[in-house]
Design a protein around this motif. Structure first.
Motif, PDB file in Angstrom:
ATOM      1  N   ILE A   3       2.990  45.084  11.148  1.00 48.22           N
ATOM      2  CA  ILE A   3       3.727  44.829  12.387  1.00 48.22           C
ATOM      3  C   ILE A   3       4.878  43.870  12.068  1.00 48.22           C
ATOM      4  CG2 ILE A   3       3.573  44.071  14.780  1.00 48.22           C
ATOM      5  CD1 ILE A   3       1.799  46.441  14.169  1.00 48.22           C
ATOM      6  N   ALA A   4       6.103  44.310  12.367  1.00 52.11           N
ATOM      7  CA  ALA A   4       7.283  43.496  12.020  1.00 52.11           C
ATOM      8  C   ALA A   4       8.176  43.309  13.246  1.00 52.11           C
ATOM      9  CB  ALA A   4       8.055  44.172  10.895  1.00 52.11           C
ATOM     10  N   PRO A   5       7.795  42.414  14.165  1.00 49.86           N
ATOM     11  CA  PRO A   5       8.605  42.199  15.369  1.00 49.86           C
ATOM     12  C   PRO A   5       9.995  41.655  15.048  1.00 49.86           C
ATOM     13  CG  PRO A   5       6.889  40.524  15.179  1.00 49.86           C
ATOM     14  CD  PRO A   5       6.591  41.560  14.151  1.00 49.86           C
ATOM     15  N   GLU A   6      10.124  40.973  13.909  1.00 47.53           N
ATOM     16  CA  GLU A   6      11.416  40.380  13.548  1.00 47.53           C
ATOM     17  C   GLU A   6      12.476  41.446  13.265  1.00 47.53           C
ATOM     18  OE1 GLU A   6       9.215  41.062   9.708  1.00 47.53           O
ATOM     19  OE2 GLU A   6       8.723  40.328  11.720  1.00 47.53           O
ATOM     20  N   LEU A   7      12.021  42.675  12.996  1.00 47.23           N
ATOM     21  CA  LEU A   7      12.973  43.747  12.696  1.00 47.23           C
ATOM     22  C   LEU A   7      13.423  44.494  13.952  1.00 47.23           C
ATOM     23  CD1 LEU A   7      11.385  45.291   9.453  1.00 47.23           C
ATOM     24  CD2 LEU A   7      13.189  43.557   9.639  1.00 47.23           C
TER      25      LEU A   7
ATOM     26  N   THR B 293       5.867  50.857   1.143  1.00 47.24           N
ATOM     27  CA  THR B 293       7.315  50.942   0.872  1.00 47.24           C
ATOM     28  C   THR B 293       8.141  49.944   1.665  1.00 47.24           C
ATOM     29  OG1 THR B 293       7.669  52.600   2.614  1.00 47.24           O
ATOM     30  CG2 THR B 293       7.037  53.417   0.423  1.00 47.24           C
ATOM     31  N   ASN B 294       7.526  49.361   2.711  1.00 47.55           N
ATOM     32  CA  ASN B 294       8.231  48.429   3.597  1.00 47.55           C
ATOM     33  C   ASN B 294       9.364  49.105   4.375  1.00 47.55           C
ATOM     34  OD1 ASN B 294       7.722  45.763   4.378  1.00 47.55           O
ATOM     35  ND2 ASN B 294       9.606  45.030   3.429  1.00 47.55           N
ATOM     36  N   VAL B 295       9.259  50.440   4.507  1.00 46.69           N
ATOM     37  CA  VAL B 295      10.250  51.220   5.262  1.00 46.69           C
ATOM     38  C   VAL B 295       9.781  51.353   6.704  1.00 46.69           C
ATOM     39  CG1 VAL B 295      11.290  53.510   5.515  1.00 46.69           C
ATOM     40  CG2 VAL B 295      11.009  52.493   3.238  1.00 46.69           C
ATOM     41  N   PRO B 296      10.650  51.156   7.702  1.00 51.55           N
ATOM     42  CA  PRO B 296      10.252  51.309   9.108  1.00 51.55           C
ATOM     43  C   PRO B 296       9.762  52.734   9.399  1.00 51.55           C
ATOM     44  CG  PRO B 296      12.337  50.158   8.947  1.00 51.55           C
ATOM     45  CD  PRO B 296      12.039  50.674   7.573  1.00 51.55           C
ATOM     46  N   ILE B 297       8.599  52.858  10.067  1.00 51.39           N
ATOM     47  CA  ILE B 297       8.070  54.180  10.398  1.00 51.39           C
ATOM     48  C   ILE B 297       7.794  54.354  11.898  1.00 51.39           C
ATOM     49  CG2 ILE B 297       7.065  54.650   8.123  1.00 51.39           C
ATOM     50  CD1 ILE B 297       4.356  53.726   9.256  1.00 51.39           C
ATOM     51  N   ILE B 298       7.684  53.236  12.636  1.00 56.73           N
ATOM     52  CA  ILE B 298       7.396  53.314  14.070  1.00 56.73           C
ATOM     53  C   ILE B 298       8.208  52.265  14.819  1.00 56.73           C
ATOM     54  CG2 ILE B 298       5.623  53.136  15.875  1.00 56.73           C
ATOM     55  CD1 ILE B 298       3.537  53.883  13.760  1.00 56.73           C
ATOM     56  N   SER B 299       8.753  52.675  15.955  1.00 61.08           N
ATOM     57  CA  SER B 299       9.428  51.757  16.869  1.00 61.08           C
ATOM     58  C   SER B 299       8.653  51.759  18.179  1.00 61.08           C
ATOM     59  CB  SER B 299      10.869  52.208  17.119  1.00 61.08           C
ATOM     60  OG  SER B 299      11.407  51.564  18.259  1.00 61.08           O
ATOM     61  N   ILE B 300       8.312  50.568  18.683  1.00 64.31           N
ATOM     62  CA  ILE B 300       7.549  50.423  19.936  1.00 64.31           C
ATOM     63  C   ILE B 300       8.413  49.651  20.923  1.00 64.31           C
ATOM     64  CG2 ILE B 300       5.367  49.653  20.949  1.00 64.31           C
ATOM     65  CD1 ILE B 300       4.394  49.312  17.958  1.00 64.31           C
ATOM     66  N   GLN B 301       8.548  50.204  22.127  1.00 66.85           N
ATOM     67  CA  GLN B 301       9.459  49.580  23.097  1.00 66.85           C
ATOM     68  C   GLN B 301       8.924  49.732  24.520  1.00 66.85           C
ATOM     69  OE1 GLN B 301      13.347  51.408  23.055  1.00 66.85           O
ATOM     70  NE2 GLN B 301      13.799  50.718  25.114  1.00 66.85           N
TER      71      GLN B 301
END
Length: 571
Positions: A451-455, A470-478
């Motif tokens: 979980i990376a809220p800072e991004l 990989t540290n690549v974004p895979i999900i956006s939650i909004q």
């Protein structure tokens, strides 16, 4: 080994005659000696199966399995048949609704249990109580033990070897005994303690809060009789059975949510507190002949799909035993047992279990009148609420036990995943929520990555989940506003090969957020102890979670949430 097709014993796993896979246990049947008045446990291929080892007389086939009828139940049978104390000096045994009196069968139909009121029966039991005794019963059981001594010796010898071999690679502190207060777990505990010569093993008693009063009394007596045993009680103190029934409906044969919420879940918590993520060996009192589902188990089971608590391997020393074998051991080894069996109960799990038979319900009306009346009244009220035209008939006929799904239950809407596809972004869905987006919902995405809220974009309260490797974004939650939804969340998947598969697993977590009833199934499922229910919050520990995704895989948790099975409707 035994070939069912050829009816012969063999040393091979595959029959050399017919080519069919053989079974581990040789079948036994019960014969009757009319002179000694006892049942004899005989192998179907035994040369001596028609000879009594005590008197040498000829025997005849009686039944596949039997249980003893104690004087308390015998008196009840006599009252129902209007013959008080008529069988006090006779050998009485039973199998389901068929009683055997000195080897002669008597069938007790459901009508017998409606013949007299519970009040009248209690009065009659009290009236003849002083005259009822164990004199003949005790002598008869002594003969039964003597006649089946060879069988008892074999059962002890075989179980002893099995226990020692299965326990060989486990430290003693990692061996657990599952104790229910029933006869099977009692025998299992006695066998294991004796086989390992260790009275200080861990015993875990699952107090479901629905135990017979006799079971609670026996558990206390067991502790006193085994002072060296480490005796732990697993109990769900956060939930009330009746409150949950009000919410999602009573359990049914195919809807036994209570097993996880009040038994497996609390036991899992105790195991986690004692062993963390260590693998343990648990001895259970499970028998093959108890049900079709249990007949498919293995004697030693560590398969993730079969084991309810993931960090344990389950071993069952009495897997091939019959009911009569259990009683032969209890009597022959002079092991104390639950007094509920003396009254006529053939199983002593939860007293209001939907799997209980008509006789068990009848006995509860007699011996637990207040609890029975409260439960019966609740069931009638529930039948009214879900719109049954004849509530009393629906309950008294036992049809409520066959209930499936959440038809008529308001909570059924919680497991329905409602969503719309986002019209402005690809691979994005807007899901309906039962409450606003909060930390609990965000935490449910932990199995997918970090979980990376800072991004995320602060202006729209976006949270990003990145792939753990990989540290690549895979999900956006909004958090989102959607017509027709009081609360909603937009979830977009990105940088993955299979968007639909990931969204399906995400929908499972949305379902948990909307429908979680703290059943504790997820806690039991996680082998790493990462999932816990704290108060009303479903919490996943980011440091413990290994991202194995078992908790979001239908193979291990159908529909992604246990409530899906219990509340799903056909519309």
């Amino acid at each position: 080994m035994w070939c069912k097709n050829c009816n012969r014993e063999t040393d091979e796993e595959v029959c050399s005659v017919c080519g069919i896979k053989t079974e581990e246990d040789i079948p036994y049947e019960l014969h009757w000696c009319d002179k000694c008045k006892v049942p004899l446990i005989k192998a179907v291929n035994g040369a001596d199966r028609e000879t009594c080892p005590v008197c040498g007389g000829k025997t005849s086939y009686l039944a596949a399995d039997l249980r003893p009828v104690f004087p308390e139940e015998r008196l009840l049978l006599e009252i129902l048949s209007d013959k008080p104390l008529a069988y006090i000096n006779k050998s009485v045994w039973a199998s389901n609704n068929r009683y055997y009196i000195d080897g002669k069968p008597m069938v007790v139909t459901a009508a017998w249990y409606k013949k007299y009121s519970a009040t009248y029966i209690r009065e009659q039991l009290e009236k003849y109580k002083q005259q009822n005794n164990y004199d003949f019963f005790n002598k008869n059981i002594a003969t039964f033990i003597r006649a089946n001594q060879c069988r008892l010796d074999y059962l002890k010898y075989e179980a002893n070897i099995f226990i020692q071999e299965s326990a060989a690679k486990y430290p003693r502190e990692n061996i657990v005994l599952s104790f229910s207060g029933g006869k099977d777990s009692t025998v299992t505990a006695d066998l294991v303690v004796k086989a390992l010569s260790d009275p200080s093993l861990v015993h875990i008693f699952g107090n479901t809060t629905l135990e017979f009063p006799f079971t609670i009394e026996y558990a206390e007596q067991f502790k006193k009789n085994n002072p060296k045993a480490i005796f732990k009680v697993a109990k769900n103190k956060e939930q009330n059975f009746y409150d949950v029934c009000e919410d999602i409906g009573p359990p049914a044969r195919m809807l036994r949510w209570c097993c996880f919420m009040f038994k497996t879940g609390p036991i899992s918590r105790v195991i986690t507190s004692l062993y963390r993520d260590k693998n343990i060996l648990t001895y259970y009192g499970i028998r093959k002949c108890e049900s079709v589902s249990r007949s498919k188990y293995n004697r030693i089971e560590d398969n993730a799909e079969s084991t309810k608590i993931q960090q344990q391997t389950v071993a069952t020393p009495i897997f091939f035993w019959k009911d009569i074998d259990i009683w032969l051991y209890l009597f022959g080894e002079e092991v104390d047992f639950n007094d509920a069996y003396r009254l006529g109960y053939d199983r002593v799990g939860c007293w209001c279990c939907p799997n209980n038979n008509i006789r068990a319900e009848f006995l509860s009306r007699i011996y637990m009148p207040e609890q029975y009346e409260k439960w019966h009244n609740f069931l009638i009220d529930f039948a009214n609420r879900i719109g049954k035209p004849d509530p009393e008939e629906y309950i008294d006929s036992g049809k409520w036990k066959a209930r499936q799904g959440g038809n008529g239950v308001a909570a059924a809407s919680d497991v329905k995943i409602k969503f719309t596809n986002c019209t402005t972004e690809e691979n994005a869905k807007v899901y309906q929520l039962k409450r606003p987006v909060d930390d609990c919902l965000i935490g449910l995405f932990t199995p997918f990555g970090r979980i990376a809220p800072e991004l995320g974009r602060k202006l729209i309260n976006e949270t990003i989940v990145v792939d753990i490797k990989t540290n690549v974004p895979i999900i956006s939650i909004q958090p989102f506003s959607q017509d027709g939804f009081d609360y909603a969340v937009k979830v977009k998947t990105m940088n993955v090969a299979k968007h639909d598969d990931l969204q399906r697993m995400i929908s499972y977590q949305i379902k948990k957020f909307n429908a979680c009833r703290k059943c504790l199934k997820c806690e039991s499922l996680c082998r790493f102890g990462a999932i816990s229910i704290i108060g009303d919050t479903y919490y996943i520990n980011d440091k413990k979670c290994k991202r194995c995704k078992m908790c979001v895989t239908a193979k291990y948790l159908d529909g992604g949430c246990l409530m899906d099975r219990y509340l799903k409707t056909k519309d």
